[in-house]
Enzyme design. Sequence first.
Site, PDB file in Angstrom:
ATOM      1  N   ARG A 105     -11.992   2.341  -8.313  1.00 45.92           N
ATOM      2  CA  ARG A 105     -11.079   3.454  -8.615  1.00 45.92           C
ATOM      3  C   ARG A 105     -11.378   4.018 -10.003  1.00 45.92           C
ATOM      4  O   ARG A 105     -12.033   3.365 -10.805  1.00 45.92           O
ATOM      5  CB  ARG A 105      -9.639   2.948  -8.557  1.00 45.92           C
ATOM      6  CG  ARG A 105      -9.256   2.570  -7.147  1.00 45.92           C
ATOM      7  CD  ARG A 105      -7.787   2.278  -7.041  1.00 45.92           C
ATOM      8  NE  ARG A 105      -7.463   1.954  -5.663  1.00 45.92           N
ATOM      9  CZ  ARG A 105      -6.258   2.034  -5.134  1.00 45.92           C
ATOM     10  NH1 ARG A 105      -5.243   2.402  -5.892  1.00 45.92           N
ATOM     11  NH2 ARG A 105      -6.061   1.746  -3.872  1.00 45.92           N
TER      12      ARG A 105
ATOM     13  N   ASN B 220     -10.997  -2.612  -5.530  1.00 47.84           N
ATOM     14  CA  ASN B 220     -10.212  -1.645  -6.308  1.00 47.84           C
ATOM     15  C   ASN B 220     -10.834  -1.287  -7.671  1.00 47.84           C
ATOM     16  O   ASN B 220     -10.430  -0.321  -8.314  1.00 47.84           O
ATOM     17  CB  ASN B 220      -8.763  -2.111  -6.509  1.00 47.84           C
ATOM     18  CG  ASN B 220      -7.911  -2.005  -5.249  1.00 47.84           C
ATOM     19  OD1 ASN B 220      -6.986  -2.784  -5.047  1.00 47.84           O
ATOM     20  ND2 ASN B 220      -8.198  -1.033  -4.391  1.00 47.84           N
TER      21      ASN B 220
ATOM     22  N   ASP C  28       0.828  -1.214   0.000  1.00 48.57           N
ATOM     23  CA  ASP C  28       0.000   0.000   0.000  1.00 48.57           C
ATOM     24  C   ASP C  28       0.863   1.265   0.000  1.00 48.57           C
ATOM     25  O   ASP C  28       1.978   1.262   0.526  1.00 48.57           O
ATOM     26  CB  ASP C  28      -0.926  -0.027   1.231  1.00 48.57           C
ATOM     27  CG  ASP C  28      -2.105   0.924   1.082  1.00 48.57           C
ATOM     28  OD1 ASP C  28      -2.341   1.425  -0.037  1.00 48.57           O
ATOM     29  OD2 ASP C  28      -2.795   1.165   2.098  1.00 48.57           O
TER      30      ASP C  28
ATOM     31  N   TRP D 110       2.998   7.925  -2.264  1.00 44.57           N
ATOM     32  CA  TRP D 110       4.425   8.077  -2.538  1.00 44.57           C
ATOM     33  C   TRP D 110       4.627   8.960  -3.775  1.00 44.57           C
ATOM     34  O   TRP D 110       5.425   9.897  -3.758  1.00 44.57           O
ATOM     35  CB  TRP D 110       5.067   6.706  -2.750  1.00 44.57           C
ATOM     36  CG  TRP D 110       6.527   6.793  -3.074  1.00 44.57           C
ATOM     37  CD1 TRP D 110       7.554   6.931  -2.184  1.00 44.57           C
ATOM     38  CD2 TRP D 110       7.116   6.786  -4.378  1.00 44.57           C
ATOM     39  NE1 TRP D 110       8.749   7.010  -2.853  1.00 44.57           N
ATOM     40  CE2 TRP D 110       8.512   6.922  -4.211  1.00 44.57           C
ATOM     41  CE3 TRP D 110       6.611   6.675  -5.668  1.00 44.57           C
ATOM     42  CZ2 TRP D 110       9.397   6.948  -5.288  1.00 44.57           C
ATOM     43  CZ3 TRP D 110       7.493   6.697  -6.743  1.00 44.57           C
ATOM     44  CH2 TRP D 110       8.868   6.831  -6.544  1.00 44.57           C
TER      45      TRP D 110
ATOM     46  N   SER E 188      -8.258  -4.697   5.047  1.00 44.46           N
ATOM     47  CA  SER E 188      -8.848  -4.379   3.734  1.00 44.46           C
ATOM     48  C   SER E 188      -9.312  -5.620   2.963  1.00 44.46           C
ATOM     49  O   SER E 188      -9.064  -5.742   1.757  1.00 44.46           O
ATOM     50  CB  SER E 188      -7.867  -3.567   2.877  1.00 44.46           C
ATOM     51  OG  SER E 188      -7.588  -2.328   3.472  1.00 44.46           O
TER      52      SER E 188
END
Length: 251
Positions: free
Chosen positions: A71, A68, A20, A25, A196
């Site tokens: 997204r 996911n 994750d 980042w 998660s």
Amino acid sequence: MQNSHIFNDSLPKHIAIIMDGNGRWAKSKGKPRVFGHKKGVSAVRKTISAAAKLNIQAVTLFAFSSENWRRPEDEVSLLMELFITVLSSEIKKLHKNNLRLRVIGDKSRFNDRLQKKITEAEKMTENNTGTVINVAANYGGKWDILQATKTLAGLVEQGELLADDITEEMIGRYVTMSDLPDVDLLIRTSGECRISNFMLWQMAYAEMYFTEEYWPEFNEDSLIKAITWFVNRERRFGCTGEQVKALMEAN
Ligand code: IPE
Ligand code: IPE
Ligand code: MG
């Protein structure tokens, strides 16, 4: 190294990793999220190589969760493309190193090209005897228990099994990765402290290690640190990071 067999025994057998923090980042570097996902691939390489050197039996990497899909569409399609590219470019190297690759999760939602690549990669490495690398893609811990439940319900429906005779051991047999030991060490990067919907059944007794590092920054030393924490926390005697490192270099 003297006593190396004792160390080997106290290492985790099955490490699961929630990779994750790619997006954060990238953002911290003023780059788009995609940049973080790409950089994350090199962290995967380093992690696999370190785990293989330590003869860890299995490493399971959470690459894409069943949630996911929510997204933005362009991020999802980029992740799929990246997955195909990486599978194609890395599989020969994994095979050469005697590693075994498997993809766990509901693969039916992937496009045909990706499904084909996955099947080929699994087939190429299926007889290898080194570390098993499971990539969890469109995976959810609840999905895993659900698909095991459906299989068992099917057996009941066919009159091969009585509902009342279902045992925990049977459920354990039909969830994914039933041929591997349960997870003994879970690592999650980026400072989040939750599961998660990663493996639920197989992590019932896992030690959980959370680090602030973002996934693209994770490397061999990060893995050594996590394993050292595990050995000292869980097992019969203490050891230092240097000792784990020496063991890695000796193998
Ligand atoms: C993990 O990094 C990679 C995937 C889930 C594919 P994220 O994309 O979740 O990065 P953050 O959590 O937004 O920083
Ligand atoms: C978990 O990370 C899934 C993967 C690493 C593939 P997420 O970033 O998607 O998890 P949440 O949404 O923060 O719980
Ligand atoms: Mg995240």
